[in-house]
Design an enzyme around this catalytic site. Sequence first.
Site, PDB file in Angstrom:
ATOM      1  CG  MET A   1      -1.907   0.856   1.183  1.00 36.66           C
ATOM      2  SD  MET A   1      -3.145   0.627  -0.136  1.00 36.66           S
ATOM      3  CE  MET A   1      -3.933  -0.695   0.363  1.00 36.66           C
ATOM      4  CB  CYS A   2       2.547   2.993  -2.129  1.00 35.54           C
ATOM      5  SG  CYS A   2       3.565   1.498  -1.917  1.00 35.54           S
ATOM      6  N   GLY A   3       1.497   5.784  -1.467  1.00 40.23           N
ATOM      7  CA  GLY A   3       1.118   7.057  -2.337  1.00 40.23           C
ATOM      8  C   GLY A   3       1.773   6.906  -3.446  1.00 40.23           C
ATOM      9  CG  ASN A  93      -2.512   3.048  -3.182  1.00 38.83           C
ATOM     10  OD1 ASN A  93      -2.162   2.606  -2.116  1.00 38.83           O
ATOM     11  ND2 ASN A  93      -3.418   3.913  -3.417  1.00 38.83           N
TER      12      ASN A  93
END
Length: 678
Positions: A1-3, A93
């Site tokens: 999970m990311c930006g 993401n």
Amino acid sequence: MCGITVAIKLAGRSRPASPETTAHNVNVDANLESQLASSLDAIKHRGPDSHGSWISPDGNIGLASCRLAINGLGPGGQQPFTSPDGSIHAVVNGEFYDHHRIREEMAQLSGYQFQGGSDSEIVVALYQYYGVSFLSMLRGEFALCIYDSKTQLFLAARDRSGIKPLFWTVHDGTLLLASEAKALLPFGWQPEWDVRSIIEIGWLTEERTIFKGLRKIRPGHYLTCLSLDHISEGQYWDHEYPDKDVRETRNEEDMIEGVRTKMLDAVRVRLQADVPVGIHLSGGIDSSVIAGMAKHLLDNGEVRLGGSEDQRLRCLGIAFDEGSGYDESGIAQNTANFLGVDFHKLHMNESELAANFEEAVWFDEQPHFELGFVGKHALSKLTRDSGLKTIISGQGSDEIFGGYDVFLRDFLREPDLAWPNSNLDESTRLQKLQETTMAMARANGSVTKTSHGNRIPPHLSSQIPSFAYGVSAPHLLPSPWVIQQFGLLSPQVSLIENVDVRARDLMRTKWHPLHAAEYVWNKTLLANMILTNLSDRTEMSHSVEGRVPFLDHHLIEYVNGLPPSMKIRYDPETGVMTEKWILRQASRPFITDELYRRKKHPYTAPIAYPLDGPMHRLMSRLITQSSVENLGFMDWEKMKDLVETAFQSQDRVAMMDVFALAQLVVLGQRFGMPRAER
């Protein structure tokens, strides 16, 4: 999970090079590198564990990511990902399931050499082998961006339900994409109000936002940019429903077991991670069956929680004030006791809701009509403080199982010819339809007219689902110039006109009205409100990954294929219409009898608050003549008594208008928005 954030200098649209944009060497654009770093800093809450970027040798393309490490915690999971031959670069993401199987398949098919254990790395391997069609092979919640230097193709895509966000715009000759709007500010993007979108709630019904020129990639869609020039969009997935005139051949027991099997699998894969996973538990059946199935899978040894030897399932939830009519924490505690799991609750009283309001608005980046989003924002902090980075929620169940009351009229509009053995005879159906229609007309003022009182055009009236008549912009009064320029805008017409033409034809000729209503809700309110205000933004505000089993596309496709009478069931003995009937049957071994029999109660925060309390003082501070006039599109003279009137009358609609206006004020101030002009 990311930006994630991306910048692409489009051919023939960029300004000439200047000393500020000269590369610090022949390969790297120092200004772009600085912008990408600042962009990631603006959304570091989405990925506090590490960050990285890639810039093309000519300085025209930059991809960047800030990481929330969930799977493959080592350096091999660092983004951007690059293919072994150095030609493909990607930022991702989200979370992909069945990635171990896919890794094995790709190693056999193409000999792809993976650099680490991150689930997201499968994106590069799949794209390199299958091209753009790889999108249909992904299972999970995601937004992704890929650049292929060999073909000069840039690709951005979003998951099927819109669980993960991805915004885009073109600014100063540069195509910009990011997980949140605030990440675009370092590139010089100056947000402006999209007044028309706000007034006709285009930000809620389609790809527009409250910001002029800023768009969302739609759920199940992708965007491409070829050779730094041609931008186009396409669709890789959509909801499908059976022909309403074709009789169902399966029996009830088979369909119930089919739902149960798909649900267990969706929960099982979402319990897998290299960090601990918890459950957001409310007093409803949706999150409760998720918790029940998770406990069942853990007890049977079918899955193990990652990141710890402690295999106890942890659940967290919100408690509003007792007596408010909105507190479900007692029911959630009963479920936790029934399952034998830990339950931690966060008490959100008026003071806590007021204290967290402005920060929650900043993370959400769009208005919400009640304060449930503030509670979810605070719950995410408790989640992270409890040592959890990943949470599973019950969002999406009502959308596929017909759980909302507003779906009842659409269920009754036509007989269910796919299930002719229904207990609902024709005379009872027509009687219930009349009762439901009259109730909706009393609640919404009409089921034939727009929120402005204008009659719906005949060619649209049969296509508009019943819930749309209750969808309206806040009852705020726009400035005269807004009406002069745009006229009386209709949220109902905007909603249906932005539904795909192919789907509208199927809604008219092939799909049962219940399925048509589910389709429109999924494409509008689910993606643009529920999964935004009550899921991704509130979860990621404190670096928590949200997983949504009910929106697993294998489950969605199975449930979409069920007859309407499996979702809503009439009991002739009691005269009661039961929503989510088949979900209740499939869930019964995992939930309490209390929940099996309980009627749907949507998650919302209390609406009414006393005079001179924390909420009244906050709204009075935010909503002033100066702050409203600085918006530029609201008529202060006609709204100057709004706050006092709402808190004195305790009227639900007036309170919702106050909350929506206050959120616009906060966003205008935090984003530095100029006053809207004609």
